[in-house]
Motif scaffolding. Structure first.
Motif, PDB file in Angstrom:
ATOM      1  N   TYR A 108       0.881  -1.289   0.164  1.00 16.19           N
ATOM      2  CA  TYR A 108      -0.047  -0.125   0.001  1.00 16.19           C
ATOM      3  C   TYR A 108       0.897   1.196   0.003  1.00 16.19           C
ATOM      4  O   TYR A 108       0.346   2.259  -0.061  1.00 16.19           O
ATOM      5  N   ALA A 211      -6.816  -3.353 -12.736  1.00 12.97           N
ATOM      6  CA  ALA A 211      -7.518  -1.936 -11.837  1.00 12.97           C
ATOM      7  C   ALA A 211      -8.606  -1.306 -12.550  1.00 12.97           C
ATOM      8  O   ALA A 211      -9.307  -0.937 -12.120  1.00 12.97           O
ATOM      9  N   TYR A 215     -10.747  -4.223  -9.814  1.00 16.82           N
ATOM     10  CA  TYR A 215     -10.026  -5.048  -8.880  1.00 16.82           C
ATOM     11  C   TYR A 215      -8.821  -3.940  -8.224  1.00 16.82           C
ATOM     12  O   TYR A 215      -8.207  -3.334  -8.964  1.00 16.82           O
ATOM     13  N   ASP A 216      -8.735  -4.281  -7.147  1.00 20.14           N
ATOM     14  CA  ASP A 216      -7.733  -3.446  -6.363  1.00 20.14           C
ATOM     15  C   ASP A 216      -6.482  -4.363  -6.309  1.00 20.14           C
ATOM     16  O   ASP A 216      -6.480  -5.268  -5.362  1.00 20.14           O
ATOM     17  N   ARG A 218      -3.476  -3.913  -4.848  1.00 19.52           N
ATOM     18  CA  ARG A 218      -2.891  -3.736  -3.566  1.00 19.52           C
ATOM     19  C   ARG A 218      -3.486  -5.023  -2.543  1.00 19.52           C
ATOM     20  O   ARG A 218      -2.715  -5.828  -1.928  1.00 19.52           O
ATOM     21  N   PHE A 219      -4.966  -4.873  -2.729  1.00 22.08           N
ATOM     22  CA  PHE A 219      -5.662  -5.722  -1.920  1.00 22.08           C
ATOM     23  C   PHE A 219      -5.174  -7.190  -2.139  1.00 22.08           C
ATOM     24  O   PHE A 219      -4.895  -8.216  -1.178  1.00 22.08           O
TER      25      PHE A 219
END
Length: 343
Positions: A108, A211, A215-216, A218-219
């Protein structure tokens, strides 16, 4: 359909291997059983990096951080609880928490892949020096003395769940470790075939496109990093069960490099590849160690160079490509004869 065929093949192969694991103590002597046990434990460790690097695209140079934390967590919990069941839980839980904290600040925080590798490598060095400086009676957790560079000896090994007085024999410990390797492998196969697995592969291939699809990255990268930490911690518990001893050398840089070599030689982007690479290299190191003519590090370095230059994909992907390349050839060879029959 292709995924189902792959899973069926994996299940059949795993069933065959499981039968071999259970039958091995009846045909293999105790010394070899002990060797197979440590090989299987290290193969679980190889799977942890094979998953996060091969499928998540996260190159972690410090996978030994989670491996060592899992080993020490198991040792401390087993000594204090006198039961391996909660110790195994702690061996998984502590690395997961550590991976969540470390991964959050790195992923993050926008740390690039290169710096992520450097940071994880540095963390392994920090943990090595921290644990190495815990000699003396002051450094203990409950009844467990950390022991500094001398490590923690006499760690209670696996017992029957719910019955701490029933200590597993080396043959039983091998069966548990071998079956654990199969379960971890199949679990990762199921995970990769799931929606989560397809998403992390999509992120690995093109993070920006994933992205834009909502969709994230990082997660999903963080969850992948945590899963890898959990598997490595579990491998640490399996490894401790083999020798009933742990020391700061478990965080050593040499082992971190070996894990990467296992994945490269076996084949990145596969799960069976890291297992093959680990078992092959562990067997070679053990065989070389039985004689004094050749230096093991020299041989390993030479093998790595050969594979990088001549077999860059690794053993498993190369064999797969060879098999797939033969299938169309067989069809084309039979085509003319079929046409002649029709004519």
């Amino acid at each position: 359909m292709q995924i189902l065929k792959g899973m069926n093949a994996a299940l059949i192969g795993s069933a065959v291997v499981a039968v071999g694991v259970i039958a091995a103590p009846y045909y293999v002597d105790l010394f070899q059983i002990m060797q197979l046990t440590v090989f299987a434990a290290m193969a679980v460790l190889a799977l942890s990096l094979g998953f996060i690097w091969g499928y998540g695209g996260i190159l972690c140079f410090g996978q030994t951080s989670f491996f060592g934390l899992g080993a020490y967590a198991y040792a401390i919990a087993a000594i204090n609880f006198s039961d391996s069941t909660p110790a195994i839980v702690m061996a998984i839980l502590i690395p997961v928490i550590f991976a969540a904290l470390l991964g959050y600040f790195m992923i993050y925080g926008g740390v690039s892949d290169v710096y992520l590798g450097v940071i994880t490598l540095t963390v392994s060095l920090i943990l090595f020096n921290m644990v190495n400086s815990t000699a003396g009676d002051f450094y203990k957790i409950g009844n467990a003395r950390l022991g500094g560079f001398n490590g923690i000896p006499g760690i209670p090994t696996f017992n029957m769940p719910g019955n701490p007085d029933y200590i597993l024999s080396p043959e039983q410990a091998w069966t548990v470790t071998g079956l654990a390797l199969i379960v971890v492998y199949l679990g990762l196969r199921v995970l990769i075939a799931s929606t989560f697995g397809r998403i992390i592969i999509a992120i690995r291939e093109n993070e920006t496109r994933a992205a834009l699809l909502g969709y994230d990255p990082r997660f999903y990268k963080l969850i992948t990093f945590m899963i890898g930490g959990a598997i490595a911690g579990f491998a640490g518990a399996l490894y401790i069960n083999w020798g009933a001893f742990v020391s700061p050398t478990i965080f050593a840089l040499g082992l971190s490099a070996q894990i990467i070599i296992w994945v490269i030689i076996g084949g990145r982007g596969t799960l069976i590849g890291p297992v093959i690479g680990c078992l092959l290299m562990q067997w070679m190191v053990t065989s070389i160690g039985e004689q004094q003519t050749l230096d093991a590090n020299f041989i390993l370095g030479a093998i790595l160079i050969v594979f990088v230059l001549l077999v860059p994909k690794g053993i498993a992907p190369t064999l797969r490509d060879l098999v797939l390349a033969r299938l169309p050839a067989k069809k084309s060879e039979t085509a003319p004869s079929n046409e002649r029959v029709k004519a």
